[in-house]
Design an enzyme around this catalytic site. Structure first.
Site, PDB file in Angstrom:
ATOM      1  N   GLU A 136      35.683 -11.578 -19.420  1.00 30.95           N
ATOM      2  CA  GLU A 136      36.564 -10.409 -19.295  1.00 30.95           C
ATOM      3  C   GLU A 136      35.769  -9.149 -19.618  1.00 30.95           C
ATOM      4  O   GLU A 136      35.155  -9.048 -20.675  1.00 30.95           O
ATOM      5  CB  GLU A 136      37.755 -10.553 -20.262  1.00 30.95           C
ATOM      6  CG  GLU A 136      38.574 -11.821 -20.061  1.00 30.95           C
ATOM      7  CD  GLU A 136      39.259 -11.904 -18.695  1.00 30.95           C
ATOM      8  OE1 GLU A 136      39.339 -10.879 -18.004  1.00 30.95           O
ATOM      9  OE2 GLU A 136      39.697 -13.009 -18.328  1.00 30.95           O
TER      10      GLU A 136
ATOM     11  N   CYS B 264      46.062 -12.590 -24.814  1.00 31.48           N
ATOM     12  CA  CYS B 264      44.608 -12.464 -24.696  1.00 31.48           C
ATOM     13  C   CYS B 264      44.226 -11.015 -24.457  1.00 31.48           C
ATOM     14  O   CYS B 264      43.377 -10.460 -25.156  1.00 31.48           O
ATOM     15  CB  CYS B 264      44.074 -13.382 -23.589  1.00 31.48           C
ATOM     16  SG  CYS B 264      44.123 -15.114 -24.094  1.00 31.48           S
TER      17      CYS B 264
ATOM     18  N   HIS C   1      37.524 -16.066 -21.601  1.00 29.22           N
ATOM     19  CA  HIS C   1      38.579 -17.036 -21.300  1.00 29.22           C
ATOM     20  C   HIS C   1      37.900 -18.375 -21.002  1.00 29.22           C
ATOM     21  O   HIS C   1      36.950 -18.433 -20.223  1.00 29.22           O
ATOM     22  CB  HIS C   1      39.372 -16.592 -20.069  1.00 29.22           C
ATOM     23  CG  HIS C   1      40.697 -15.989 -20.399  1.00 29.22           C
ATOM     24  ND1 HIS C   1      41.084 -14.744 -19.945  1.00 29.22           N
ATOM     25  CD2 HIS C   1      41.752 -16.460 -21.116  1.00 29.22           C
ATOM     26  CE1 HIS C   1      42.323 -14.485 -20.377  1.00 29.22           C
ATOM     27  NE2 HIS C   1      42.745 -15.511 -21.087  1.00 29.22           N
TER      28      HIS C   1
END
Ligand code: PCA
Length: 201
Positions: free
Chosen positions: A84, A147, A172
């Site tokens: 991410e 998240c 992730h």
């Protein structure tokens, strides 16, 4: 004697009725295996899947441990490691947290920027995962649930003057298939930690 850098790893507790969360398993196994311990002082924390609680726990851990590196992990539903790169100032999903709270179209930090880029060597992590033959992809959205919520708080905190957090990331991780070994997961976390440590001056 050189002082070791403090690295904080976070994962999440189970949610949505799942029996366990591989993100918490991964950081525990990585720390127990002594991964990167020669170069860093490692700590791990399991965060609750609760909007109001998770950022408080993250903040408390950062205040207590004063890490130079913070890497947060969560499980995704894709069969690859998702790196991410950007956190967004938005809670927005129909999923309920572990206290039953649902958030739609809510800003995370009222006066915070729309998005925050994570201060982390993403390309270097990708290179290391590739080298180990682990599947990965870059992602510009960690979703609208916990998240992204924790990732946004982490980036916001890292960007605050004097935070001491020089490298911050969100990874992730894929679910473990039945009977699948955890070796790849531990390797992937090692890649994430080493990429950050090598980027520190
Ligand atoms: N995954 C969820 C929240 C906790 C986790 O491990 C997410 O992707 O937001």
């Amino acid at each position: 004697m050189s002082v070791k850098s403090v690295v904080l790893l976070t994962g999440f507790e189970p949610f949505s009725g799942q029996p366990f969360n591989v993100s918490a398993e991964g950081i525990r196994l990585f720390c127990e295996s002594g991964g990167s311990a020669a170069r860093a002082e490692l700590s791990w924390r399991v965060l609750p899947v609760v909007y109001d609680e998770a950022p408080l726990r993250l903040r408390a851990a950062i205040d207590e441990l004063k890490p130079r590196v913070v890497i947060s992990l969560g499980i995704c539903d894709e069969p690859c490691y998702r790196i991410e790169r950007v956190a967004h100032n938005l809670d927005d999903t129909e999923a309920a947290d572990n206290r039953g709270e649902v958030r739609r179209a809510l800003r995370i930090i009222e006066d915070g920027p729309e998005s925050c880029a994570a201060p982390y060597p993403h390309a270097e992590l990708a290179r290391r995962l590739e080298e180990k033959g682990l599947p990965w992809r870059f992602s510009e959205s960690a979703g609208g649930f916990l998240c992204n919520h924790v990732f946004y708080h982490l980036c916001h905190r890292a960007a605050a003057p004097g935070s001491g957090v020089e490298s911050a990331a969100f990874l992730h991780v894929p679910p473990l298939g039945e009977g699948e070994e955890t070796g790849d997961l531990v390797d992937a976390i090692g890649c994430a930690v080493d990429a950050a440590l090598d980027s520190l001056s």
